[in-house]
Design a protein around this motif. Sequence first.
Motif, PDB file in Angstrom:
ATOM      1  N   LEU A  39       0.864  -1.175   0.000  1.00 59.84           N
ATOM      2  CA  LEU A  39       0.000   0.000   0.000  1.00 59.84           C
ATOM      3  C   LEU A  39       0.903   1.227   0.000  1.00 59.84           C
ATOM      4  CD1 LEU A  39      -1.946  -2.281   0.890  1.00 59.84           C
ATOM      5  CD2 LEU A  39      -3.144  -0.578   2.254  1.00 59.84           C
ATOM      6  N   VAL A  40       0.716   2.084  -1.007  1.00 59.33           N
ATOM      7  CA  VAL A  40       1.639   3.203  -1.235  1.00 59.33           C
ATOM      8  C   VAL A  40       0.866   4.526  -1.091  1.00 59.33           C
ATOM      9  CG1 VAL A  40       3.331   4.209  -2.818  1.00 59.33           C
ATOM     10  CG2 VAL A  40       2.888   1.734  -2.879  1.00 59.33           C
ATOM     11  N   PRO A  41       0.908   5.154   0.086  1.00 60.53           N
ATOM     12  CA  PRO A  41       0.242   6.457   0.231  1.00 60.53           C
ATOM     13  C   PRO A  41       0.940   7.505  -0.633  1.00 60.53           C
ATOM     14  CG  PRO A  41       0.832   5.516   2.379  1.00 60.53           C
ATOM     15  CD  PRO A  41       1.544   4.719   1.344  1.00 60.53           C
ATOM     16  N   ASP A  56       1.867  12.446   7.369  1.00 58.39           N
ATOM     17  CA  ASP A  56       2.205  11.668   8.572  1.00 58.39           C
ATOM     18  C   ASP A  56       0.983  10.943   9.115  1.00 58.39           C
ATOM     19  OD1 ASP A  56       4.823  12.453   8.446  1.00 58.39           O
ATOM     20  OD2 ASP A  56       4.657  14.019   9.977  1.00 58.39           O
ATOM     21  N   HIS A  57      -0.144  11.637   9.194  1.00 56.61           N
ATOM     22  CA  HIS A  57      -1.370  10.995   9.695  1.00 56.61           C
ATOM     23  C   HIS A  57      -1.824   9.880   8.763  1.00 56.61           C
ATOM     24  CE1 HIS A  57      -2.195  13.256  13.258  1.00 56.61           C
ATOM     25  NE2 HIS A  57      -2.452  14.399  12.650  1.00 56.61           N
ATOM     26  N   ARG A  58      -1.797  10.138   7.456  1.00 52.23           N
ATOM     27  CA  ARG A  58      -2.283   9.124   6.510  1.00 52.23           C
ATOM     28  C   ARG A  58      -1.388   7.884   6.518  1.00 52.23           C
ATOM     29  NH1 ARG A  58      -1.781  10.626   1.611  1.00 52.23           N
ATOM     30  NH2 ARG A  58      -0.650  12.600   1.898  1.00 52.23           N
ATOM     31  N   LEU A  59      -0.080   8.102   6.608  1.00 51.97           N
ATOM     32  CA  LEU A  59       0.855   6.980   6.691  1.00 51.97           C
ATOM     33  C   LEU A  59       0.631   6.189   7.981  1.00 51.97           C
ATOM     34  CD1 LEU A  59       3.346   5.447   5.654  1.00 51.97           C
ATOM     35  CD2 LEU A  59       4.771   7.172   6.807  1.00 51.97           C
ATOM     36  N   ALA A  60       0.444   6.898   9.078  1.00 55.34           N
ATOM     37  CA  ALA A  60       0.217   6.223  10.366  1.00 55.34           C
ATOM     38  C   ALA A  60      -1.062   5.384  10.325  1.00 55.34           C
ATOM     39  CB  ALA A  60       0.143   7.254  11.488  1.00 55.34           C
ATOM     40  N   VAL A  74       3.382  -1.668   4.022  1.00 55.21           N
ATOM     41  CA  VAL A  74       3.298  -0.245   3.699  1.00 55.21           C
ATOM     42  C   VAL A  74       4.602   0.186   3.038  1.00 55.21           C
ATOM     43  CG1 VAL A  74       2.868   2.067   4.605  1.00 55.21           C
ATOM     44  CG2 VAL A  74       1.838   0.071   5.722  1.00 55.21           C
ATOM     45  N   ASP A  75       4.482   0.963   1.958  1.00 51.17           N
ATOM     46  CA  ASP A  75       5.646   1.489   1.249  1.00 51.17           C
ATOM     47  C   ASP A  75       5.505   3.009   1.212  1.00 51.17           C
ATOM     48  OD1 ASP A  75       7.411   2.410  -0.804  1.00 51.17           O
ATOM     49  OD2 ASP A  75       7.454   0.394  -1.674  1.00 51.17           O
ATOM     50  N   ASP A  76       6.419   3.714   1.874  1.00 53.62           N
ATOM     51  CA  ASP A  76       6.267   5.175   2.024  1.00 53.62           C
ATOM     52  C   ASP A  76       7.123   5.975   1.048  1.00 53.62           C
ATOM     53  OD1 ASP A  76       8.817   4.826   3.024  1.00 53.62           O
ATOM     54  OD2 ASP A  76       8.448   5.848   4.933  1.00 53.62           O
ATOM     55  N   ARG A  77       7.583   5.356  -0.043  1.00 55.73           N
ATOM     56  CA  ARG A  77       8.535   6.046  -0.926  1.00 55.73           C
ATOM     57  C   ARG A  77       7.967   7.322  -1.537  1.00 55.73           C
ATOM     58  NH1 ARG A  77      11.092   2.306  -4.184  1.00 55.73           N
ATOM     59  NH2 ARG A  77      10.348   0.765  -2.707  1.00 55.73           N
ATOM     60  N   GLU A  78       6.665   7.369  -1.819  1.00 60.44           N
ATOM     61  CA  GLU A  78       6.116   8.584  -2.436  1.00 60.44           C
ATOM     62  C   GLU A  78       6.077   9.741  -1.448  1.00 60.44           C
ATOM     63  OE1 GLU A  78       2.513   8.033  -4.627  1.00 60.44           O
ATOM     64  OE2 GLU A  78       3.419   6.581  -5.997  1.00 60.44           O
ATOM     65  N   LEU A  79       5.962   9.429  -0.167  1.00 61.03           N
ATOM     66  CA  LEU A  79       5.942  10.487   0.841  1.00 61.03           C
ATOM     67  C   LEU A  79       7.344  11.042   1.086  1.00 61.03           C
ATOM     68  CD1 LEU A  79       3.452   8.924   3.408  1.00 61.03           C
ATOM     69  CD2 LEU A  79       2.974  10.507   1.541  1.00 61.03           C
ATOM     70  N   ARG A  80       8.352  10.288   0.702  1.00 58.99           N
ATOM     71  CA  ARG A  80       9.741  10.744   0.866  1.00 58.99           C
ATOM     72  C   ARG A  80      10.240  11.515  -0.351  1.00 58.99           C
ATOM     73  NH1 ARG A  80      12.538   6.243   0.728  1.00 58.99           N
ATOM     74  NH2 ARG A  80      11.052   4.577   1.092  1.00 58.99           N
TER      75      ARG A  80
END
Length: 216
Positions: A39-41, A56-60, A74-80
């Motif tokens: 899942l990639v926010p 931050d809230h959506r990732l959490a 969870v994959d947070d690469r787009e948020l970085r």
Amino acid sequence: MSRPLRIGILGGTFDPVHIGHLRSALEVAELLELDEMRLVPCARPPHREAPNRSADHRLAMVRCAVGGQLPLRVDDRELRREKPSYTLDTLESLRAELGPEPKLYLLLGWDAFCGLPSWHRWLELLDHCHILVLQRPDADTELPEALRNLLAARSVADPRALSGSAGQIAFVWQTPLAVSATQIRQLLAAGRSVRFLVPDSVLAYINTHGLYRAPH
């Protein structure tokens, strides 16, 4: 000889993540025997308005929802990333990490698929992944001609028969769960319960942080 890794990718604002997202992800993961369903926010979606709540809230919330439920992760690469969330950049980044062998499956809802010709370098997506279109019985948007031509050339009837690591399109019929993040935000703003529309862990997070409530 071991089979290549199979990895699903489900992007979205997840504002908030809800049972529709999670059920779709799990059904596809089981159908295709995926090793991972990521899942990639997204940070700043190019095709829609900015998310209601912070990254931050959506990732959490996605992390709360996924918990230890394999093969979801969870994959947070787009948020970085410091620029808009182009799916092609995400796929190129995954390929750079994973190499050419793994089978990547990009999950798109019907409406997103119909809008594909407006996406950034959209024809290059299939260089990196297969596309799985999550089809529900109530889908009624008309396909643009460019996509009808693409489907004629690239579609496979059975998603389990997608060959190679990328390049084809298949449809996956989904349990019709008429749940939307917009509906959940409206219910919360009206002070109503969203129990059973989001996982309990996500509801607890929303309540703890007072998200989506109308100002008093």
